[in-house]
Design a protein around this motif. Structure first.
Motif: not given
Length: 314
Positions: A288-306
């Motif tokens: 579960v923690w691995v899945a959450l890390i993947i989800l978090t990385v994806d969220m940051i990568a897709s929503g990165r702002a200046p």
């Protein structure tokens, strides 16, 4: 940066820092709730939740009186669709509260923590099946790993982790409804409507408990009675802190700090309440923690702002 921009940047950073404090406090309070419910012994889970509903309604009424916002509640009551929607939200939050208190008072705090670790995955799934959202590849990977985690945990428990799943889906559906309502209702008005719908259920629940085992309110000690009376504030204060944080932080940051609560719950269950953590549980939680890390990385990568905009309030 010009001289005119400097004060604005400083104010934005201050707003961001305040939001982090409010959000951290909200999730920290939610994290230690199991200990609070255990301190209410010998009250059972059904009596605790019933008083929690009724005293939350009283607490909300006091806040509305102090802030002179009865007109806001009055405007909400004139919107039948909103009122019925909050009634539905009340059903899901009641299921969530009741399941959570049962878990806290019967030695299943770790399983409850798992439910809130799974909740972001459930939210993503609801987005797919209810809101028809399209998932990115990493999101699908996270969901697949989470499904594997549930299988491993089911093997370890000997059955599906029902408490975790009920908590994750009830809170996910509650969040979905609140998202659909959006800015049409503030935190206090929303909780007032939800607990007003649940008040008759709570009264019936108290009558049933009274007939079966008897009520403990006012019969144990002054501290115990005060603890039950405080259930309304314990419910509403974290919600208000969360609402204050949500107004000051970007959604991505708010999503990251939401893991504070289940982490604290997990630590409480394992290291304070000494709940069992066999090998299968560690493997399941690890997945579960691995899945959450993947989800978090994806969220940051897709929503990165200046970088400069990272401190702007939501």
């Amino acid at each position: 940066m010009t001289d005119a921009e400097a004060p604005a940047e400083t104010a934005a950073r201050r707003t961001h820092r305040t939001g982090l404090i409010f959000g951290g406090l909200a999730y920290a309070l939610w994290g230690v709730l199991p200990l609070y419910f255990l301190l209410l012994a010998p009250s059972g889970a059904f009596e605790i939740v019933a008083w929690r509903v009724l005293f939350s309604l009283v607490f909300c009424a006091l806040i509305i009186t102090l802030t002179r916002s009865w007109t806001v509640l009055g405007r909400a009551l004139k919107q039948p669709r909103l009122v019925w929607t909050m009634g539905l939200a009340g059903v899901f939050i009641f299921i969530n509260w009741q399941t959570y208190v049962i878990a806290a008072t019967t030695g299943h705090v770790v399983e409850a923590a798992l439910g809130y670790f799974i909740n972001p995955i459930v939210t993503v799934l609801l987005g797919v099946f209810v809101l028809r959202e399209h998932l990115r590849r990493l999101q699908w990977v996270a969901i697949g790993i989470s499904f594997l985690a549930v299988v491993v945990l089911a093997f370890g428990y000997g059955s599906l982790p029902w408490i975790s799943l009920i908590l994750a889906f009830s809170f996910g559906l509650y969040g979905l409804i609140k998202k659909r309502v959006g800015p049409n209702v503030d935190a206090v008005t929303g909780l007032t409507l939800e607990t007003a719908w649940l008040a008759p259920v709570a009264v019936v629940q108290l009558f049933v408990v009274s007939g079966i085992s008897g009520l403990t309110f006012g019969t144990v000690s002054g501290w115990h009675t005060a603890g039950l009376l405080a259930a309304g504030a314990i419910t509403a204060v974290p919600l208000l802190l969360f609402a204050a944080a949500a107004r000051r932080l970007p959604l991505s940051v708010l999503g990251l700090i939401q893991f504070v609560a289940p982490v604290i719950q997990f630590l409480v269950g394992v290291f304070i309440l000494n709940e069992a953590m066999p090998f299968e549980r560690w493997v399941g939680f690890g997945l579960v923690w691995v899945a959450l890390i993947i989800l978090t990385v994806d969220m940051i990568a897709s929503g990165r702002a200046p970088r400069r905009r990272a401190f702007e309030p939501a």
